[in-house]
Design a protein around this motif. Sequence first.
Motif, PDB file in Angstrom:
ATOM      1  N   GLU A   1       0.852  -1.193   0.000  1.00  0.00           N
ATOM      2  CA  GLU A   1       0.000   0.000   0.000  1.00  0.00           C
ATOM      3  C   GLU A   1       0.879   1.231   0.000  1.00  0.00           C
ATOM      4  O   GLU A   1       1.948   1.243   0.605  1.00  0.00           O
ATOM      5  N   ALA A   2       0.407   2.256  -0.680  1.00  0.00           N
ATOM      6  CA  ALA A   2       1.106   3.540  -0.619  1.00  0.00           C
ATOM      7  C   ALA A   2       0.056   4.642  -0.662  1.00  0.00           C
ATOM      8  O   ALA A   2      -0.936   4.545  -1.400  1.00  0.00           O
ATOM      9  N   ASP A   3       0.279   5.676   0.134  1.00  0.00           N
ATOM     10  CA  ASP A   3      -0.669   6.785   0.193  1.00  0.00           C
ATOM     11  C   ASP A   3      -0.169   7.979  -0.604  1.00  0.00           C
ATOM     12  O   ASP A   3       1.025   8.115  -0.857  1.00  0.00           O
ATOM     13  N   ASP A   4      -1.110   8.849  -0.971  1.00  0.00           N
ATOM     14  CA  ASP A   4      -0.792  10.080  -1.699  1.00  0.00           C
ATOM     15  C   ASP A   4      -0.024   9.811  -2.982  1.00  0.00           C
ATOM     16  O   ASP A   4       0.915  10.526  -3.333  1.00  0.00           O
ATOM     17  N   VAL A   5      -0.427   8.754  -3.660  1.00  0.00           N
ATOM     18  CA  VAL A   5       0.216   8.423  -4.940  1.00  0.00           C
ATOM     19  C   VAL A   5      -0.500   9.172  -6.064  1.00  0.00           C
ATOM     20  O   VAL A   5      -1.735   9.201  -6.112  1.00  0.00           O
ATOM     21  N   TRP A   6       0.281   9.789  -6.935  1.00  0.00           N
ATOM     22  CA  TRP A   6      -0.299  10.408  -8.132  1.00  0.00           C
ATOM     23  C   TRP A   6      -0.569   9.285  -9.137  1.00  0.00           C
ATOM     24  O   TRP A   6       0.330   8.505  -9.445  1.00  0.00           O
ATOM     25  N   GLU A   7      -1.810   9.211  -9.644  1.00  0.00           N
ATOM     26  CA  GLU A   7      -2.196   8.120 -10.552  1.00  0.00           C
ATOM     27  C   GLU A   7      -1.286   8.050 -11.774  1.00  0.00           C
ATOM     28  O   GLU A   7      -1.119   7.010 -12.389  1.00  0.00           O
ATOM     29  N   GLY A   8      -0.722   9.216 -12.130  1.00  0.00           N
ATOM     30  CA  GLY A   8       0.057   9.265 -13.363  1.00  0.00           C
ATOM     31  C   GLY A   8       1.517   8.881 -13.196  1.00  0.00           C
ATOM     32  O   GLY A   8       2.244   8.783 -14.187  1.00  0.00           O
ATOM     33  N   GLU A   9       1.971   8.683 -11.960  1.00  0.00           N
ATOM     34  CA  GLU A   9       3.380   8.289 -11.821  1.00  0.00           C
ATOM     35  C   GLU A   9       3.542   6.841 -12.244  1.00  0.00           C
ATOM     36  O   GLU A   9       2.590   6.064 -12.247  1.00  0.00           O
TER      37      GLU A   9
ATOM     38  N   ARG B   1       8.796   4.421  -3.554  1.00  0.00           N
ATOM     39  CA  ARG B   1       7.810   4.362  -2.467  1.00  0.00           C
ATOM     40  C   ARG B   1       7.862   3.043  -1.707  1.00  0.00           C
ATOM     41  O   ARG B   1       7.539   3.010  -0.528  1.00  0.00           O
ATOM     42  N   LEU B   2       8.217   1.966  -2.407  1.00  0.00           N
ATOM     43  CA  LEU B   2       8.163   0.656  -1.762  1.00  0.00           C
ATOM     44  C   LEU B   2       9.551   0.097  -1.443  1.00  0.00           C
ATOM     45  O   LEU B   2       9.668  -1.022  -0.931  1.00  0.00           O
ATOM     46  N   GLY B   3      10.608   0.836  -1.741  1.00  0.00           N
ATOM     47  CA  GLY B   3      11.953   0.376  -1.406  1.00  0.00           C
ATOM     48  C   GLY B   3      12.369  -0.859  -2.175  1.00  0.00           C
ATOM     49  O   GLY B   3      13.069  -1.726  -1.648  1.00  0.00           O
ATOM     50  N   LEU B   4      11.950  -0.962  -3.407  1.00  0.00           N
ATOM     51  CA  LEU B   4      12.326  -2.094  -4.260  1.00  0.00           C
ATOM     52  C   LEU B   4      13.091  -1.560  -5.482  1.00  0.00           C
ATOM     53  O   LEU B   4      12.520  -1.410  -6.567  1.00  0.00           O
ATOM     54  N   PRO B   5      14.383  -1.288  -5.302  1.00  0.00           N
ATOM     55  CA  PRO B   5      15.136  -0.638  -6.388  1.00  0.00           C
ATOM     56  C   PRO B   5      15.748  -1.616  -7.384  1.00  0.00           C
ATOM     57  O   PRO B   5      16.555  -1.223  -8.220  1.00  0.00           O
ATOM     58  N   GLY B   6      15.357  -2.894  -7.324  1.00  0.00           N
ATOM     59  CA  GLY B   6      15.914  -3.871  -8.262  1.00  0.00           C
ATOM     60  C   GLY B   6      15.574  -3.539  -9.707  1.00  0.00           C
ATOM     61  O   GLY B   6      16.435  -3.595 -10.590  1.00  0.00           O
ATOM     62  N   SER B   7      14.332  -3.185  -9.964  1.00  0.00           N
ATOM     63  CA  SER B   7      13.927  -2.795 -11.318  1.00  0.00           C
ATOM     64  C   SER B   7      14.611  -1.480 -11.646  1.00  0.00           C
ATOM     65  O   SER B   7      14.487  -0.509 -10.898  1.00  0.00           O
ATOM     66  N   LYS B   8      15.353  -1.456 -12.747  1.00  0.00           N
ATOM     67  CA  LYS B   8      16.197  -0.285 -13.029  1.00  0.00           C
ATOM     68  C   LYS B   8      15.490   0.742 -13.903  1.00  0.00           C
ATOM     69  O   LYS B   8      14.654   0.422 -14.743  1.00  0.00           O
ATOM     70  N   ASN B   9      15.901   1.980 -13.706  1.00  0.00           N
ATOM     71  CA  ASN B   9      15.325   3.109 -14.422  1.00  0.00           C
ATOM     72  C   ASN B   9      16.345   3.611 -15.433  1.00  0.00           C
ATOM     73  O   ASN B   9      17.311   4.259 -15.062  1.00  0.00           O
TER      74      ASN B   9
END
Lengths: 159, 330
Positions: free
Chosen positions: A13-21, A30-38
């Motif tokens: 769950e995450a609060d105050d998320v912008w639908e478009g992000e 937000r979830l501390g899962l940085p494995g997926s790279k940007n």
Amino acid sequence: MRLKFTVNGRQAEADDVWEGESLLYVLRERLGLPGSKNACEQGECGSCTVRLDGVAACACLVAAGQVQDREVDTVEGLAGEDELDAVQRAFVDAGAVQCGFCTPGLLVAADDLLERCPSPSDSEIRESLAGNLCRCTGYEKIMDAVRLAADRRAEEARS
Amino acid sequence: MKPFDYQRATDTDTAVATVSRNPNARYLGGGTNLVDHMKLGVSSPELLVDVSRLSSDTVETLPDGGVRVGAAVRNSDLAAEPIIRQRYPVLAHALLAGASGQLRNLATTGGNLLQRTRCVYFQDVTTPCNKREPGTGCSALDGYTRYHAVLGSSEHCVATHPSDMAVALTALDAVVHTQGPSGPRSIPVADLHRLPGDEPDRDTVLEHGELITAVDLPALPMAARSNYRKVRDRASYAFALVSVAAAVDIAGDTIRDVRIAFGGLAHKPWRATLAENALRGAPATEATFRTAADAELAEARPLSDNEFKIPMARNTLTSVLRDLTQQEGS
């Protein structure tokens, strides 16, 4: 919005998320899962590959609002408590990791391939990994790793 | 990327009304092209109405023997559909020739039809482009044109349409169903996309707010003998230089009927009616295939970097027809 979805089998769950992000931003920031790279952020390079409701997808192209109530599996979900998954071990053993940036996306894509097609031909491996770019151009070792993972999984299945 | 509002559509009528009344609203399907454009600054909608979970995501057989494909059906799902693989192999092959696995898993049938050109100047907001900003000029005319059009272009735009799926649908005489501010209508896929003329910013005949809801494939027994061949700069994950979708009905050595469309040559999937006319009733020989290809390509006008596309289109069509006519009867 309040975003709720399943990540690697657990409710997130995450609060105050912008639908478009992007889903990628949600996972990493937000979830501390940085494995997926940007990297490219355009669906071009595959380094953010995750599974969305079981199929491989680029997390950078999926809006947070589209993920509500769905299931996401990331590279963090591959390994067990104490040991790496067969695909991860094969990448290490075959020397398929150079700078490592493309590796998480390739691991998810390779895992997805082997689940659909346990003993892929070389052309099936190439086609299935076509959406994952390795800027170090270490493709031969990546091919070796996927073949090795397929062989080991077949052995595990026999034993 | 500029901030925008996001809504998930709950029903078609509301979605159409919402987008129709806001000139800066857009539909969101798989997001594989629109989201790119938002990040590149090519497109900056204020509102996205997500229709990816709205339209039917099923493939169903129609009473007349045709097949209806819901607009939300994913490209990968459609390619894997047994009825498509058996009755319309050209469509399954075209779908699998496009993009990567990750993208095919997201991309929808409706969205694939509406994807925009990959012309590098259209995607680069620092260069003039009549499609992106009407009246600013066409950078491709004096630029890099390896991927550009040789048929049907204008002095305002030489871009090509990038979809593989749309080429197969054009050859199959598929029909698009839409719901718009003026109600529902049906449009043959061959008439959906436009040639650029003096309005290159308009890719299709759809009006703002008009939503694709389904695509119908007609019952076409000859489509069981069909194929799609795509020539590109690398073996996978690249757009077409030239592609050919074809279906053939052959009796003995005579071509009874044929459907052909080219990709990579024009601003829209190019239905090759001149080649089809040259082939109907003719013997299935290499010479006939070449004559037919030449008839279609006579009006081709290459740019500085793409003269190769004309012989490539002729050779690709010839080889596809050779393989289809030599295939064991079906």
